[in-house]
Design a protein around this motif. Structure first.
Motif, short mmCIF file in Angstrom:
data_model
loop_
_atom_site.label_atom_id
_atom_site.label_comp_id
_atom_site.label_asym_id
_atom_site.label_seq_id
_atom_site.Cartn_x
_atom_site.Cartn_y
_atom_site.Cartn_z
N GLU A 334 -8.48 -26.47 -57.59
CA GLU A 334 -8.38 -27.45 -56.51
C GLU A 334 -9.27 -27.07 -55.34
OE1 GLU A 334 -5.05 -29.49 -53.53
OE2 GLU A 334 -4.44 -28.03 -55.05
N ARG A 338 -12.37 -29.53 -54.08
CA ARG A 338 -12.42 -30.10 -52.73
C ARG A 338 -13.70 -29.71 -51.99
NH1 ARG A 338 -7.82 -32.67 -51.42
NH2 ARG A 338 -5.86 -32.09 -52.48
N VAL A 376 -3.57 -33.75 -58.97
CA VAL A 376 -3.68 -32.48 -58.23
C VAL A 376 -4.57 -32.66 -57.01
CG1 VAL A 376 -4.46 -30.08 -58.37
CG2 VAL A 376 -3.29 -31.14 -60.32
N CYS A 377 -5.70 -33.35 -57.19
CA CYS A 377 -6.59 -33.61 -56.07
C CYS A 377 -7.54 -34.74 -56.45
CB CYS A 377 -7.38 -32.36 -55.67
SG CYS A 377 -8.50 -31.73 -56.94
#
Length: 550
Positions: A334, A338, A376-377
Motif C-alpha cells: 500500500e 500510494r 486496500v487502496c
C-alpha cells in the motif's frame, strides 16, 4: 524537410528506399495532448485532413508518417520475398552480425530512441525499461546461444551430420499499440534467422516504430551487407493489412500481438491458410509470496504491476500471499502504491499512463468488491497532476484489492483475466498447514489459463523446488527476482495457453521463424549397407563406438 516543420518525416520503407504519399499521420507530443487535448486534436486532424498547411505545425508536432495502401504492401511483400531467397543463402554467422550491430546502435542511440518514445506518450521510466530489454535481449550471451541453436555439426565416420534451423521466408510483424517500438524491434531476430521482415506500423503510434527501424535496424542491415528489400515498414490500418497477409502466397509467418480471444482466432485462420502464427497475446502473471520471503523486495516486485498503468502484458496481474505474512506485505505494498503517481511523460518520476476504458475498470473493481474483496487502496481517477478527478481524469490510482481464499478467486474477472489496468488483486489462501497449502497454491498458479510469466518469493529451497516442479505453464519463471526485469539468455516474450496459443512457448523469434532440418553429407558411404545398418565406418568401428568417441 519542409520549412516550418522540424519533426521527423518518414515515408513507406520498402526495397531499401522511402516513398512518400499524399496522406500522413501526424504525431503531436503526448504532453501537449495532456495539457490541451482539444487544441492538440484539432491541430492533428487539421494537418491530416489538409485543412491546415504544413507550416501551421507547431514545435509540438514531433513527426509524421506516410500512410501506405494495399498496392504499397503488395510491392513490399514481393521485394521481401526476393530478398529472403538471397538472404537465406548467407551463412548464419554473418546474419548474426545484424544483431551485434543493432545492439551497438541501441547503446549509441538509446537517449534518442527514448526521447521519441516519450514524445509519443511513454513515461520516461517505462521507455528506459524497454530500451534495457532491447540491450539484454541482444547481448553477446544471448547471441552466442542462438547461434549455437541455428546450426550444429557432428562428424560420424564417413558422414558429416548437421542439425540446422532453416528460415521460413517472409515474416510479417504486427506490433501492439501499447509497446510498438520494443515489440517491432523483436524483428531484428527474425532477420538474424535468415528471413525477410515486413512490419506494420500502427496508425495510432507509427512514429516511434519508423524512427527506431531507420535508426537501428536499417544501418545494422547495411553494415551486415544484407540485400535491399529485406526490411519493409508501412503505416497501414490493421484489418486490411492482416487480411492481405493471410491471402498472400508470399507470406510464410505472421507475428501477431493482441488480445487472446481475437489472437487465437487469427492463429487458426493462419493455420487454415498454411501460414505459421507466432502469437504474443495477453498475460495474466501470478506472483507467489511465501511465509519466509523478503517482504520488502517482494513488495517492490508487486509494485511493478503499476508500470504503464498495468497496460503491459508482462507485469504482475495477481499475487498469492501466504496468510502468515499477508497483512505485513499489504502494508508495504500500500505504501508503495500510494507513492506512484501520474505526470507528463517527460517527468522523471512519472510511471502511470492514461487509461482509456475507465468504465471497464470500475466495472471489474465493482464486481470484486461486491463479491467480498476488500479495497486496500486506490480505486479513483486522477488528473495529470495526481489530483482526484472522477469526471475528466484520464489516469487511475494504483489499486490493490484483497481477495480471501483460493476457492472462488478465479470466479472474479480481476483474478481470472488480464485487466490491463493498474489493479492488483492479492489473494490470501485459506489458513492450512504448509504441507497442504503449498500444493494448493502451486496448483492454483498452474491452473491459470494464461502463461506468460510467473514469480515466486521464498527462501526455503524445498519450497522453490516444489514450485518449479509444479508450475509448468508460462514462458518465463522468476524466483526472488524482478518480475519485469530483463536478463541475458532468457527470452523476453512467449508463453503457453491463452498467451501463446497451441504450441506456445518461450519465444526466441530467430528460432520460432525457422524450422529444424537434419542434413547428412556422406563421403564414400555404401547405400546398400547403410540401409540395414551393416556399414562400418573407419577402422572397424561401429557407429555407436564412433559416436562415443565424439
Amino acid at each position: 524537410m519542409t520549412r516550418g516543420f522540424t519533426g521527423h518525416s518518414y515515408g513507406t520503407y520498402a526495397g531499401g528506399r522511402e516513398r512518400h504519399g499524399d496522406t500522413w499521420v501526424y504525431t503531436v507530443r503526448a504532453s501537449a495532448m495532456l495539457r490541451d487535448t482539444m487544441g492538440s486534436v484539432r491541430l492533428k486532424r487539421g494537418l491530416e485532413r489538409g485543412r491546415l498547411p504544413l507550416e501551421a505545425a507547431t514545435a509540438d508536432v514531433v513527426g509524421r508518417v506516410a500512410v501506405a495502401d494495399a498496392q504499397d504492401m503488395e510491392e513490399a511483400l514481393h521485394g521481401a520475398a526476393e530478398a529472403a531467397a538471397r538472404w537465406a543463402a548467407v551463412p548464419a554467422e554473418r546474419r548474426m552480425r545484424v544483431v551485434a550491430e543493432f545492439h551497438d546502435l541501441v547503446r549509441e542511440k538509446a537517449d534518442d530512441i527514448i526521447e521519441t518514445m516519450v514524445a509519443e506518450g511513454h513515461p520516461r521510466l517505462l521507455a528506459r525499461w524497454e530500451v534495457a530489454g532491447m540491450l539484454a535481449n541482444t547481448g553477446p550471451l544471448t547471441r552466442n546461444w542462438i547461434a549455437g541453436q541455428l546450426e550444429h555439426r557432428q562428424t560420424l565416420g564417413d558422414r558429416e551430420l548437421r542439425l540446422r534451423r532453416v528460415p521460413d521466408g517472409v515474416v510479417c510483424l504486427n506490433p501492439p499499440q501499447n509497446a510498438t517500438v520494443a515489440n517491432a524491434l523483436l524483428g531484428v531476430w527474425v532477420l538474424a534467422g535468415g528471413n525477410a521482415l515486413v512490419v506494420r506500423a500502427p496508425r495510432s503510434a507509427p512514429l516511434g516504430v519508423l524512427h527506431a527501424l531507420h535508426e537501428l535496424v536499417v544501418p545494422a542491415l547495411e553494415r551486415a551487407g544484407a540485400p535491399a528489400g529485406l526490411l519493409a515498414a508501412l503505416c497501414v490500418p490493421a484489418a486490411p493489412a492482416l487480411q492481405q497477409w493471410l491471402d498472400s502466397p508470399l507470406v510464410d509467418d505472421i507475428m501477431y500481438f493482441g488480445g487472446s480471444e481475437q489472437g487465437i482466432a487469427f492463429g487458426a485462420a493462419c493455420v487454415a491458410r498454411g501460414k505459421k502464427p507466432i502469437l504474443e497475446l495477453a498475460g495474466n502473471d501470478t506472483v507467489v509470496v511465501w511465509r519466509d520471503a523478503d517482504l520488502d523486495r517482494a513488495a517492490d516486485a508487486l509494485a511493478e504491476a503499476f508500470y504503464g498503468s498495468g497496460q503491459i502484458c508482462m507485469v504482475p496481474n495477481c499475487a498469492v500471499v501466504h496468510p502468515a505474512v499477508a497483512d505485513a506485505l499489504l502494508e508495504r505494498l500500500e505504501r508503495r502504491a500510494r507513492a506512484i503517481r501520474p505526470g507528463f511523460p517527460e517527468e522523471a518520476g512519472a510511471l502511470l499512463s492514461p487509461v482509456l476504458r475507465t468504465d471497464r475498470f470500475s466495472e471489474v473493481l465493482g464486481q470484486a468488491t461486491a463479491a467480498g474483496a476488500r479495497l486496500v487502496c486506490g480505486g479513483g481517477r486522477l488528473d495529470v497532476h495526481g489530483r482526484p478527478d472522477e469526471v475528466a481524469g484520464v489516469f487511475v490510482e494504483p489499486t490493490v484489492v484483497r481477495v480471501d481464499g483460493l476457492k472462488g478467486a478465479r470466479d472474479l474477472d480481476v483474478v481470472r483475466h488480464e485487466t490491463f489496468f493498474p489493479l492488483l488483486p492479492v489473494v490470501v489462501p485459506e489458513n492450512l498447514p504448509d504441507a497442504e497449502l503449498l500444493p494448493a497454491v502451486t496448483a492454483f498458479v498452474d491452473a491459470n489459463e494464461y502463461g506468460l510469466r510467473h514469480s515466486l518469493w521464498a527462501d526455503d529451497p524445498a519450497v522453490i523446488d516444489a514450485y518449479l516442479a509444479g508450475v509448468r505453464g508460462g514462458g518465463l519463471v522468476k524466483v526472488n527476482d524482478s518480475h519485469i526485469g530483463f536478463l541475458p539468455l532468457l527470452p523476453t516474450h512467449g508463453g503457453t495457453g491463452l498467451t501463446g496459443g497451441p504450441g506456445g512457448e518461450a519465444n526466441f523469434p530467430a528460432l520460432r521463424t525457422t524450422h529444424l532440418q537434419g542434413v547428412s553429407v556422406g563421403h564414400g558411404v555404401r547405400p546398400r549397407e547403410a540401409v540395414f545398418g551393416e556399414e562400418r565406418t573407419g577402422p572397424a568401428r561401429t557407429g555407436d563406438e564412433n559416436e562415443r568417441n565424439h
